[in-house]
Write a protein that holds these residues in place. Structure first.
Motif, PDB file in Angstrom:
ATOM      1  N   VAL A 182      26.552  43.123  52.502  1.00  0.00           N
ATOM      2  CA  VAL A 182      25.923  43.078  51.267  1.00  0.00           C
ATOM      3  C   VAL A 182      26.953  43.302  50.273  1.00  0.00           C
ATOM      4  CG1 VAL A 182      23.755  44.606  52.003  1.00  0.00           C
ATOM      5  CG2 VAL A 182      25.878  45.700  50.952  1.00  0.00           C
ATOM      6  N   ARG A 183      28.352  43.544  50.491  1.00  0.00           N
ATOM      7  CA  ARG A 183      29.301  43.514  49.433  1.00  0.00           C
ATOM      8  C   ARG A 183      29.656  41.912  49.457  1.00  0.00           C
ATOM      9  NH1 ARG A 183      32.919  48.789  50.018  1.00  0.00           N
ATOM     10  NH2 ARG A 183      32.043  49.932  47.956  1.00  0.00           N
ATOM     11  N   LYS A 184      29.880  41.458  50.615  1.00  0.00           N
ATOM     12  CA  LYS A 184      30.183  39.951  50.687  1.00  0.00           C
ATOM     13  C   LYS A 184      29.057  38.969  50.069  1.00  0.00           C
ATOM     14  CE  LYS A 184      31.576  36.372  53.842  1.00  0.00           C
ATOM     15  NZ  LYS A 184      31.875  35.896  55.231  1.00  0.00           N
ATOM     16  N   ASP A 185      27.630  39.438  50.209  1.00  0.00           N
ATOM     17  CA  ASP A 185      26.962  38.608  49.419  1.00  0.00           C
ATOM     18  C   ASP A 185      27.117  38.967  48.005  1.00  0.00           C
ATOM     19  OD1 ASP A 185      25.703  37.853  51.776  1.00  0.00           O
ATOM     20  OD2 ASP A 185      24.240  39.299  52.155  1.00  0.00           O
ATOM     21  N   TYR A 186      27.089  39.799  47.536  1.00  0.00           N
ATOM     22  CA  TYR A 186      27.083  40.365  46.242  1.00  0.00           C
ATOM     23  C   TYR A 186      28.459  39.613  45.526  1.00  0.00           C
ATOM     24  CZ  TYR A 186      27.500  42.698  41.860  1.00  0.00           C
ATOM     25  OH  TYR A 186      27.431  43.206  40.468  1.00  0.00           O
ATOM     26  N   SER A 187      29.431  39.357  46.061  1.00  0.00           N
ATOM     27  CA  SER A 187      30.642  38.862  45.401  1.00  0.00           C
ATOM     28  C   SER A 187      30.599  37.284  45.617  1.00  0.00           C
ATOM     29  CB  SER A 187      31.788  39.203  46.655  1.00  0.00           C
ATOM     30  OG  SER A 187      31.780  38.558  47.826  1.00  0.00           O
ATOM     31  N   ILE A 188      29.756  36.970  46.403  1.00  0.00           N
ATOM     32  CA  ILE A 188      29.619  35.211  46.331  1.00  0.00           C
ATOM     33  C   ILE A 188      28.504  35.104  45.318  1.00  0.00           C
ATOM     34  CG2 ILE A 188      28.688  33.509  47.582  1.00  0.00           C
ATOM     35  CD1 ILE A 188      29.437  34.663  50.455  1.00  0.00           C
ATOM     36  N   ARG A 189      27.619  35.852  45.093  1.00  0.00           N
ATOM     37  CA  ARG A 189      26.539  35.425  43.892  1.00  0.00           C
ATOM     38  C   ARG A 189      27.132  35.732  42.716  1.00  0.00           C
ATOM     39  NH1 ARG A 189      23.128  38.865  46.999  1.00  0.00           N
ATOM     40  NH2 ARG A 189      23.391  40.318  45.340  1.00  0.00           N
ATOM     41  N   ASN A 190      28.124  36.764  42.671  1.00  0.00           N
ATOM     42  CA  ASN A 190      28.649  37.084  41.252  1.00  0.00           C
ATOM     43  C   ASN A 190      30.059  36.592  41.127  1.00  0.00           C
ATOM     44  OD1 ASN A 190      26.114  39.071  40.041  1.00  0.00           O
ATOM     45  ND2 ASN A 190      26.440  39.489  42.253  1.00  0.00           N
ATOM     46  N   GLN A 191      30.470  36.156  42.037  1.00  0.00           N
ATOM     47  CA  GLN A 191      31.813  35.330  41.935  1.00  0.00           C
ATOM     48  C   GLN A 191      33.010  36.677  41.500  1.00  0.00           C
ATOM     49  OE1 GLN A 191      31.443  32.212  39.239  1.00  0.00           O
ATOM     50  NE2 GLN A 191      31.178  30.630  40.885  1.00  0.00           N
ATOM     51  N   VAL A 192      32.915  37.583  42.291  1.00  0.00           N
ATOM     52  CA  VAL A 192      33.903  38.503  41.967  1.00  0.00           C
ATOM     53  C   VAL A 192      34.736  38.803  43.598  1.00  0.00           C
ATOM     54  CG1 VAL A 192      32.566  39.563  40.229  1.00  0.00           C
ATOM     55  CG2 VAL A 192      32.262  40.426  42.147  1.00  0.00           C
ATOM     56  N   GLU A 193      35.798  39.405  43.426  1.00  0.00           N
ATOM     57  CA  GLU A 193      36.423  39.955  44.768  1.00  0.00           C
ATOM     58  C   GLU A 193      35.607  41.079  45.327  1.00  0.00           C
ATOM     59  OE1 GLU A 193      40.314  40.686  44.389  1.00  0.00           O
ATOM     60  OE2 GLU A 193      40.839  39.311  42.696  1.00  0.00           O
ATOM     61  N   ILE A 194      35.547  40.875  46.879  1.00  0.00           N
ATOM     62  CA  ILE A 194      34.780  42.109  47.546  1.00  0.00           C
ATOM     63  C   ILE A 194      35.465  43.547  47.108  1.00  0.00           C
ATOM     64  CG2 ILE A 194      34.260  42.989  49.759  1.00  0.00           C
ATOM     65  CD1 ILE A 194      34.160  40.138  50.854  1.00  0.00           C
ATOM     66  N   SER A 195      36.615  43.465  47.037  1.00  0.00           N
ATOM     67  CA  SER A 195      37.422  44.841  46.938  1.00  0.00           C
ATOM     68  C   SER A 195      36.898  45.425  45.564  1.00  0.00           C
ATOM     69  CB  SER A 195      38.694  44.671  47.173  1.00  0.00           C
ATOM     70  OG  SER A 195      39.202  43.869  46.165  1.00  0.00           O
ATOM     71  N   LYS A 196      36.479  44.547  44.778  1.00  0.00           N
ATOM     72  CA  LYS A 196      36.086  45.158  43.310  1.00  0.00           C
ATOM     73  C   LYS A 196      34.630  45.172  43.086  1.00  0.00           C
ATOM     74  CE  LYS A 196      39.984  43.024  40.878  1.00  0.00           C
ATOM     75  NZ  LYS A 196      40.410  42.248  39.813  1.00  0.00           N
ATOM     76  N   VAL A 197      33.966  45.327  44.329  1.00  0.00           N
ATOM     77  CA  VAL A 197      32.357  45.744  44.381  1.00  0.00           C
ATOM     78  C   VAL A 197      32.248  46.953  44.317  1.00  0.00           C
ATOM     79  CG1 VAL A 197      30.192  45.041  45.069  1.00  0.00           C
ATOM     80  CG2 VAL A 197      31.877  43.403  45.107  1.00  0.00           C
ATOM     81  N   PRO A 198      31.914  47.753  43.432  1.00  0.00           N
ATOM     82  CA  PRO A 198      31.533  49.375  43.718  1.00  0.00           C
ATOM     83  C   PRO A 198      30.387  49.837  44.368  1.00  0.00           C
ATOM     84  CG  PRO A 198      30.939  48.703  41.381  1.00  0.00           C
ATOM     85  CD  PRO A 198      31.646  47.436  42.053  1.00  0.00           C
ATOM     86  N   LEU A 199      30.281  50.741  44.890  1.00  0.00           N
ATOM     87  CA  LEU A 199      29.244  50.898  46.027  1.00  0.00           C
ATOM     88  C   LEU A 199      27.973  51.117  45.332  1.00  0.00           C
ATOM     89  CD1 LEU A 199      28.391  52.027  48.900  1.00  0.00           C
ATOM     90  CD2 LEU A 199      29.078  54.161  48.146  1.00  0.00           C
ATOM     91  N   TYR A 200      27.966  51.580  43.938  1.00  0.00           N
ATOM     92  CA  TYR A 200      26.522  51.782  43.187  1.00  0.00           C
ATOM     93  C   TYR A 200      25.913  50.103  42.897  1.00  0.00           C
ATOM     94  CZ  TYR A 200      28.881  51.058  38.824  1.00  0.00           C
ATOM     95  OH  TYR A 200      29.805  50.234  37.735  1.00  0.00           O
ATOM     96  N   LYS A 201      26.672  49.130  43.080  1.00  0.00           N
ATOM     97  CA  LYS A 201      26.211  48.007  42.602  1.00  0.00           C
ATOM     98  C   LYS A 201      25.352  47.132  44.031  1.00  0.00           C
ATOM     99  CE  LYS A 201      27.884  46.836  38.714  1.00  0.00           C
ATOM    100  NZ  LYS A 201      27.239  46.231  37.274  1.00  0.00           N
ATOM    101  N   VAL A 202      25.416  47.813  45.211  1.00  0.00           N
ATOM    102  CA  VAL A 202      24.844  47.163  46.147  1.00  0.00           C
ATOM    103  C   VAL A 202      24.036  48.205  46.874  1.00  0.00           C
ATOM    104  CG1 VAL A 202      26.631  45.511  46.470  1.00  0.00           C
ATOM    105  CG2 VAL A 202      26.901  47.497  47.635  1.00  0.00           C
ATOM    106  N   LYS A 203      23.173  47.892  47.861  1.00  0.00           N
ATOM    107  CA  LYS A 203      22.450  48.970  48.704  1.00  0.00           C
ATOM    108  C   LYS A 203      22.390  48.438  49.884  1.00  0.00           C
ATOM    109  CE  LYS A 203      21.318  52.103  45.497  1.00  0.00           C
ATOM    110  NZ  LYS A 203      22.145  51.766  44.267  1.00  0.00           N
ATOM    111  N   THR A 204      22.648  49.332  50.887  1.00  0.00           N
ATOM    112  CA  THR A 204      22.556  49.183  52.343  1.00  0.00           C
ATOM    113  C   THR A 204      21.070  49.649  52.654  1.00  0.00           C
ATOM    114  OG1 THR A 204      23.565  51.352  52.926  1.00  0.00           O
ATOM    115  CG2 THR A 204      24.996  49.198  52.674  1.00  0.00           C
TER     116      THR A 204
END
Length: 385
Positions: A182-204
């Motif tokens: 889900v972090r990879k999907d979020y990073s692709i959609r929002n064009q940000v680095e995976i390492s900079k996607v905080p936990l609260y931005k995604v949901k497993t």
């Protein structure tokens, strides 16, 4: 999965999404705890002060309250790094005095709690936990144990320890496969680095399952007598057992089914003594209150059995969409279920019109957001072509 299970999965996902606090509420909460952190940063000239979140806000499992009269909570740690030589009472007093010095915070401050100082905002309350490093030093990610200021009713302090930083790491690791996806999907959609996607931005599925379980608990105990309400399962126990039982299932329905079935396997018992050890600090027993009051243990198992039936069995066994809706309303509350079902129909309609409707493999159902496993649904003119 059967057709009914896929339908229930879709509705559970939409309900879980509606349980999230809004971006506006989250932004307000984050701004508030940053401001408090800046103020407390100067609470002791001799101490290096660190403010960090813990609890559901930190883990991405926070949920809206059942009613508008209720509040959600934010848990903060106020770590005085260089104050290990001070007594627990002195540490607690330093933080409390600093809050009293702020005109606004002084008016929001509740009487001293057993462990925390609490600030009451309009929509939430903030629990601030004064503490010091347990091993003289606090160095992430190596030395992160903290010594809490735990006060008894007699006024005496007793040793209590925890490790929110390591717990957060452990929680992420329990859902590593799905979290990376889900972090990879979020990073692709929002064009940000995976390492900079905080936990609260995604949901497993694990985070969503915990949100649903906590909501069922809140609804179940909302109208019960105070004696039973006081014994309702606490969030740290639900979260810990759910994370231990989770096996990186790809969807909420399968995650909930596995979690509800296997949570009890991680509760140790010796006679009348229950142990639910903190996975990163085994000496901390999350079930210590169960051993003081056995009603709390009985209430947990009563709640878990109710959750299995109400969330997973009843909605599957009924016939008709309106009956499914009624069953889910018993679990999660009427307003949020009806809003979720309306949102689901609206999202599907808009996605089909915009040609942004996706199907997740053969069993995942229709979705309105793409991922690594989805493919786009072709357009449909409804003219038989």
């Amino acid at each position: 999965m059967t057709d009914k299970e896929r339908l229930l999965e879709k509705y559970l996902l939409k309900i879980a999404e509606n349980l999230d606090i809004s971006p506006t509420m989250r932004e307000k909460a984050e701004k508030s705890y940053r401001s408090v952190g800046e103020w407390l940063g100067d609470c002791d000239v001799n101490s290096d002060v660190k403010i960090m979140p813990q609890g559901s806000f930190y883990l991405g499992t926070v949920i809206r309250p059942v009613t508008d009269e209720d509040e959600y909570d934010i848990d903060l740690v106020c770590l005085l790094k260089n104050a290990t030589g001070k007594s627990e009472a002195e540490i607690k007093r330093i933080v409390g005095n600093r809050l009293q010095e702020h005109k606004t915070y002084a008016s929001m401050l509740e009487p001293e709690g057993k462990r925390c100082w609490t600030l009451c905002y309009e929509e939430f309350h903030m629990d601030i936990l004064p503490c010091v490093p347990n091993n003289r030093y606090y160095i992430e990610p190596y030395l992160t144990e903290i010594n809490l200021t735990h006060k008894l009713e007699s006024g005496r302090y007793i040793p209590k320890y925890s490790n929110p930083y390591k717990y957060h790491e452990w929680f992420e690791e329990r859902m590593r496969v799905r979290l990376d996806e889900v972090r990879k999907d979020y990073s692709i959609r929002n064009q940000v680095e995976i390492s900079k996607v905080p936990l609260y931005k995604v949901k497993t599925p694990l985070q969503r399952a915990i949100q649903l379980l906590k909501r069922h608990r809140d609804v179940m105990y909302d109208k019960l007598p105070e004696a039973r309400k006081d014994n309702a399962p606490i969030s740290i126990i639900i979260t810990t057992l759910a994370a231990q039982a989770y096996n990186n299932e790809a969807n909420i329905y399968e995650a909930l089914s596995n979690i509800a079935q296997n949570m009890p396997k991680f509760i140790k018992r010796s006679g009348d003594t229950f142990i639910i050890a903190n996975p990163v600090m085994p000496e901390e027993n999350f079930a210590d209150k169960w051993n003081e009051n056995q009603d709390k243990a009985r209430e947990f198992f009563r709640w878990l059995e109710s959750a299995k039936i109400a969330i997973l069995t009843d909605p599957i066994n009924v016939q008709g969409l309106h009956k499914v809706s009624e069953a889910l309303e018993v679990c999660f509350g009427r307003n949020i279920v009806r809003r979720s079902l309306v949102d689901d129909g609206h999202d599907t309609k808009i996605a089909r019109e915009n040609k942004t409707l996706y199907v997740d493999g053969l069993i995942g159902g229709l979705k309105t957001t793409p991922s690594q496993t989805t493919r786009k649904v072709g357009g449909h003119t409804f003219f038989g072509n």
